[in-house]
Design a protein around this motif. Structure first.
Motif, mmCIF file in Angstrom:
data_model
loop_
_atom_site.group_PDB
_atom_site.id
_atom_site.type_symbol
_atom_site.label_atom_id
_atom_site.label_comp_id
_atom_site.label_asym_id
_atom_site.label_seq_id
_atom_site.Cartn_x
_atom_site.Cartn_y
_atom_site.Cartn_z
ATOM 1 N N ALA A 7 0.829 -1.215 0.000
ATOM 2 C CA ALA A 7 0.000 0.000 0.000
ATOM 3 C C ALA A 7 0.849 1.244 0.000
ATOM 4 O O ALA A 7 0.468 2.290 -0.491
ATOM 5 C CB ALA A 7 -0.918 0.002 1.224
ATOM 6 N N MET A 152 -7.138 4.017 -1.719
ATOM 7 C CA MET A 152 -6.323 2.891 -2.168
ATOM 8 C C MET A 152 -5.276 2.521 -1.130
ATOM 9 O O MET A 152 -5.041 1.339 -0.847
ATOM 10 C CB MET A 152 -5.639 3.249 -3.484
ATOM 11 C CG MET A 152 -4.659 2.182 -3.966
ATOM 12 S SD MET A 152 -3.617 2.812 -5.295
ATOM 13 C CE MET A 152 -2.470 1.445 -5.473
ATOM 14 N N ARG A 160 -8.707 -3.098 -2.145
ATOM 15 C CA ARG A 160 -8.572 -1.836 -2.865
ATOM 16 C C ARG A 160 -9.770 -1.534 -3.754
ATOM 17 O O ARG A 160 -10.267 -0.403 -3.801
ATOM 18 C CB ARG A 160 -7.317 -1.863 -3.738
ATOM 19 C CG ARG A 160 -6.025 -1.660 -2.991
ATOM 20 C CD ARG A 160 -4.855 -1.729 -3.950
ATOM 21 N NE ARG A 160 -3.603 -1.417 -3.263
ATOM 22 C CZ ARG A 160 -2.408 -1.465 -3.839
ATOM 23 N NH1 ARG A 160 -2.309 -1.821 -5.110
ATOM 24 N NH2 ARG A 160 -1.326 -1.162 -3.163
ATOM 25 N N ASP A 304 -11.485 -6.816 -7.069
ATOM 26 C CA ASP A 304 -10.675 -7.456 -6.028
ATOM 27 C C ASP A 304 -10.519 -8.954 -6.257
ATOM 28 O O ASP A 304 -9.561 -9.555 -5.778
ATOM 29 C CB ASP A 304 -11.317 -7.220 -4.650
ATOM 30 C CG ASP A 304 -11.090 -5.805 -4.144
ATOM 31 O OD1 ASP A 304 -10.058 -5.208 -4.511
ATOM 32 O OD2 ASP A 304 -11.942 -5.301 -3.394
ATOM 33 N N LEU A 360 -8.426 1.624 -10.799
ATOM 34 C CA LEU A 360 -7.388 0.858 -10.096
ATOM 35 C C LEU A 360 -6.183 0.627 -10.987
ATOM 36 O O LEU A 360 -5.034 0.689 -10.525
ATOM 37 C CB LEU A 360 -7.958 -0.482 -9.627
ATOM 38 C CG LEU A 360 -8.769 -0.449 -8.337
ATOM 39 C CD1 LEU A 360 -9.364 -1.811 -8.053
ATOM 40 C CD2 LEU A 360 -7.905 -0.016 -7.168
#
Length: 431
Positions: A7, A152, A160, A304, A360
């Motif tokens: 992350a 995020m 996320r 995801d 994303l």
């Protein structure tokens, strides 16, 4: 490598949000965008009335053109806001930038809510509307990058998609609330009251969100600590990631055009072109708002779980390209409220199933040191060029050609541009 490290990204220190703070995180990061989208929705739904009050014209399309031009001109400030506030978020942290953006949103909304009409103040009232839209555009230009980057970064890799999906889901909730508010006002208030003070109520009510947003954001945990000696985020972005920025801008084309035409412009289209009563046209905003929220959250869960996200984005684009022209042809051939609502929901669902995965993909292609500024520039430029101008362009096409299928042609061209851009992107996903 653990989720906290993933992350964080390169050169930053990220602190994943505690499980019990996920609701607060999502609320804080979504409220600013929700406030802005609520104002956009209300402005779109009252564009005919605002045009009459602030931009009088002898041409039946003239007032509407000036009103939607003012709507679109706020987008001109988005790239500037994206550059300034996005860079600030990468240098000083996401939380500081998000606090700044919501304060600017409040100032812009107040300008619109308190503007005197042209009949009593002349051009001064028109200029206040313009100033409010410019402030709103500047703030949202930086809001998207900072808040989406925080969503995020605040947690594990596996969640996320779900967290980021709330950025788009909040737009749907705002569109729904804006449509319900507009429908209620048109139903409950006589025309005289609506024109004198009723149209201001939604903007004033929207301001009630601001204190809550400011309080929650002030108590968030920062997810990004930039290196004080690091080079300029914008310099790094355009030196090393310019290709990603260009592809990202083009990849936003279809989603933004569909969003601002189907969700925001459709009520005006129903009134002006399909000759439906204003109260019924607001149902379109309600249906598309619900659809946007549900589909965005479903897309986040899918993102995801899928090994690769790009095929989902491509599939949604191909479906939208195949559906848009027949949908508008049917709406015009058999104009009825149920048909318009069903087809509006179909177009909204088709394109937005791929929007969260695409967000994303963009975020994961950018390192944390330029993530907020990168997404801010990508989204703000894309929305300005292809989204903010869409209502004005389509209104001009309707006025000059008289072709009621003009929105379909515009959306089809935007979908082709996005498909080409997405096919050129190499997906980079952290595992």
């Amino acid at each position: 490598m653990n989720d906290a490290t993933l992350a964080a990204g390169t050169g930053t220190l990220a602190t994943p949000a505690r499980p019990q703070s996920q609701f607060r995180l999502i609320a804080a990061c979504s409220l600013g965008n929700a406030l802005e989208m609520f104002d956009f929705t209300v402005y779109s739904f009252f564009s005919l009335l605002i045009g009459k009050l602030f931009f009088p014209s002898d041409n039946p399309y003239g007032s509407l053109l000036l009103a939607v031009a003012t709507f679109g001109i706020g987008f001109v400030m988005r790239p500037l806001g994206g550059v300034v506030i996005g860079s600030y978020a990468d240098r000083r942290g996401r939380k500081n930038a998000m606090t700044l953006t919501i304060a600017l949103m409040v100032a812009g909304t107040l300008c619109i809510a308190l503007a005197p009409p042209y009949a009593s103040a002349g051009v001064f009232g028109s200029l206040m509307i313009l100033a409010g839209r410019l402030l709103q555009g500047f703030s949202l230009g930086g809001e998207i990058g900072a808040s989406t980057a925080m969503l995020m970064e605040s947690g594990g890799v596996r969640g996320r998609g779900w967290r980021v999906s709330w950025q788009l889901g909040s737009q749907g909730i705002s569109a729904l609330l804006g449509a319900l508010t507009g429908a209620a006002l048109y139903t409950l208030l006589p025309t005289e009251s609506l024109e004198s003070w009723g149209w201001r109520l939604p903007f004033l009510v929207g301001l009630l969100i601001a204190p809550v947003g400011l309080y929650i954001r002030a108590n968030l945990d920062e997810t990004h600590q930039a290196d004080a000696h690091a080079p300029s985020p914008l310099g790094e972005l355009f030196r090393h990631h310019w290709a990603t920025v260009v592809k990202g801008i083009l990849a936003t084309t279809a989603g933004t055009a569909t969003m601002y035409l189907v969700v925001f412009f459709m009520p005006t289209y129903m009134i002006r072109v399909l000759k439906m009563p204003p109260s019924l046209s607001f149902l379109s905003g309600c249906v598309t708002g619900i659809t946007l929220t549900v589909v965005s959250l479903i897309a986040g869960r899918l993102a995801d779980r899928l090994t690769k996200r790009k095929p989902l984005v491509v599939a949604s684009l191909v479906f939208s390209m195949l559906a848009v022209y027949p949908a508008f042809w049917l709406i015009n051939a058999y104009p009825s409220v149920p048909l318009v609502l069903c087809l509006s929901a179909l177009l909204t669902a088709g394109i937005n199933l791929g929007t969260t995965p695409m967000f994303l993909m963009m975020l994961e292609m950018l390192p944390a040191s330029v993530r907020a500024s990168g997404l801010s520039v990508i989204y703000s430029v894309g929305v300005t060029v292809f989204g903010g101008s869409s209502q004005f362009i389509v209104t001009c096409l309707l006025s000059r050609t008289g072709n009621p299928l003009s929105p379909a042609w515009y959306m089809l061209v935007c979908s082709v541009i996005t498909l080409i851009a997405v096919l050129s992107i190499r997906e980079r996903r952290a595992h």
